[in-house]
Scaffold this active site. Structure first.
Site, PDB file in Angstrom:
ATOM      1  N   ASP A 102       0.830  -1.207   0.000  1.00  0.00           N
ATOM      2  CA  ASP A 102       0.000   0.000   0.000  1.00  0.00           C
ATOM      3  C   ASP A 102       0.865   1.259   0.000  1.00  0.00           C
ATOM      4  OD1 ASP A 102      -2.238  -1.569   0.100  1.00  0.00           O
ATOM      5  OD2 ASP A 102      -2.433  -1.454   2.283  1.00  0.00           O
TER       6      ASP A 102
HETATM    7  N1  URA Z   1      -1.483  -6.044   3.569  1.00  0.00           N
HETATM    8  C1  URA Z   1      -1.950  -4.772   3.655  1.00  0.00           C
HETATM    9  O1  URA Z   1      -2.986  -4.522   4.229  1.00  0.00           O
HETATM   10  N2  URA Z   1      -1.203  -3.796   3.094  1.00  0.00           N
HETATM   11  C2  URA Z   1      -0.031  -3.996   2.474  1.00  0.00           C
HETATM   12  O2  URA Z   1       0.594  -3.058   1.990  1.00  0.00           O
HETATM   13  C3  URA Z   1       0.439  -5.328   2.399  1.00  0.00           C
HETATM   14  C4  URA Z   1      -0.317  -6.326   2.953  1.00  0.00           C
END
Ligand code: URA
Length: 244
Positions: A102
Site C-alpha cells: 500500500d
Molecule cells: N497487507 C496490507 O494490508 N497492506 C499492504 O501493503 C500489504 C499487505
C-alpha cells in the site's frame, strides 16, 4: 507466426484466457499500435507490450527494494505521485513491482522484468510466506490473536492459518506491535485482518519475503538479488501447497 494470446501466455503474462481478455480490453500493443483483435498473429521480431510493459525479452533482472511510505507500487501514476521505479533511474531494463504494498506501507518489495517469475510468485496457488510488522491501535488479547492464527473471515473468505507473535504492547498509549506471517496476498489483507479483530493498523512494514529479509537496507534503498536467491524463491513458491 503465432497468435498473440499464445505468445503472451508463453511469455508468462497470464493464462491464455486472461491474455485474450487483456487484448480485447485494450491493454496490448504490438510495435506501438493497439491490437484488440484475437486472431492477430505475431513473429518473434514483433515488440509486444502489455500496459506499456514489454514482453520479457531482456536479460532478466531482480531487485529487492525497501519501499518508503507515500510511494505507489507501480511504474506510473496518473495523479503524479511518486512510484517505486522512480528509485531505479538510469536502469536499462523496464522493471515493475511483483505485487503491491500500500501507499503507506514500507518494506520489502521485489521488482523484476521477468514476467514468468513475477507470475509464479503472485500465483494464487503458490504464494510464498510474507512477514509483516504491524503497529496497531489497542492491545489484542490472546483470543483475538488466535483468530488471526487459525483464520478469520475477511471479504467473505477465510484466511489460511498464519503465524502471529505479539512483540510488544504499550498500555499507556494502548498500542501494540505484532509480527504476522501470511502466504496469501489479498488486497489490503493485513489491514483487513487486524481490522476484523478490532485493532486497526496504524503502521505497516513488510520485513520478509520467503527467505529474503531487508537486512541493513535503508528505506528507499535497493540491491540486486543474487542468483541463488532467485532460485531459492522459485523453489519456495513451488513448495507451497496448491489450495483446494
Ligand atoms: N497487507 C496490507 O494490508 N497492506 C499492504 O501493503 C500489504 C499487505
Amino acid at each position: 507466426m503465432e497468435r498473440l494470446q499464445k505468445v503472451m501466455a508463453h511469455a508468462g503474462v497470464a493464462s491464455r484466457r486472461k491474455c485474450e481478455e487483456l487484448i480485447i480490453s485494450g491493454h496490448v500493443q504490438v510495435n506501438g499500435k493497439l491490437v484488440t483483435e484475437l486472431g492477430y498473429k505475431v513473429s518473434t521480431s514483433d515488440k509486444i507490450e502489455v500496459d506499456g510493459v514489454p514482453l520479457y525479452k531482456e536479460e532478466p533482472v531482480y531487485y529487492l527494494f525497501n519501499k518508503p511510505q507515500r510511494v505507489i507500487s507501480a511504474v506510473s501514476d496518473d495523479k503524479g505521485r511518486a512510484v517505486v521505479t522512480d528509485y531505479f533511474q538510469g536502469l536499462q531494463e523496464r522493471i515493475y513491482p511483483i505485487g503491491r504494498l500500500d501507499y503507506d506501507t514500507t518494506g520489502l518489495l521485489l521488482l523484476t522484468n521477468d514476467g514468468e517469475f513475477a507470475n509464479l510468485l503472485m500465483h494464487p496457488k503458490y504464494h510464498v510466506e510474507k512477514t509483516y510488522i504491524a503497529k496497531v491501535k489497542g492491545i489484542p488479547t490472546e483470543q483475538q490473536l488466535k483468530k488471526l492464527k487459525y483464520g478469520i473471515k475477511i471479504d467473505g473468505k477465510k484466511t489460511a492459518p498464519a503465524k502471529v507473535k505479539l512483540l510488544s504492547g504499550d498500555t499507556d498509549k494502548q498500542t501494540a506491535t505484532i509480527e504476522l506471517t501470511i502466504h496469501e496476498g489479498w488486497n489490503h489483507q493485513v489491514k483487513k485482518m487486524f481490522m476484523a479483530i478490532g485493532t486497526p493498523v496504524m503502521k505497516l512494514r513488510r520485513e520478509k519475503y520467503g527467505s529474503l529479509t531487508l537486512d541493513h537496507l535503508g528505506v528507499g534503498q535497493w540491491r540486486p538479488l543474487k542468483k541463488y536467491e532467485v532460485q531459492k524463491l522459485k523453489q519456495e513458491a513451488m513448495q507451497m501447497q496448491p489450495k483446494k
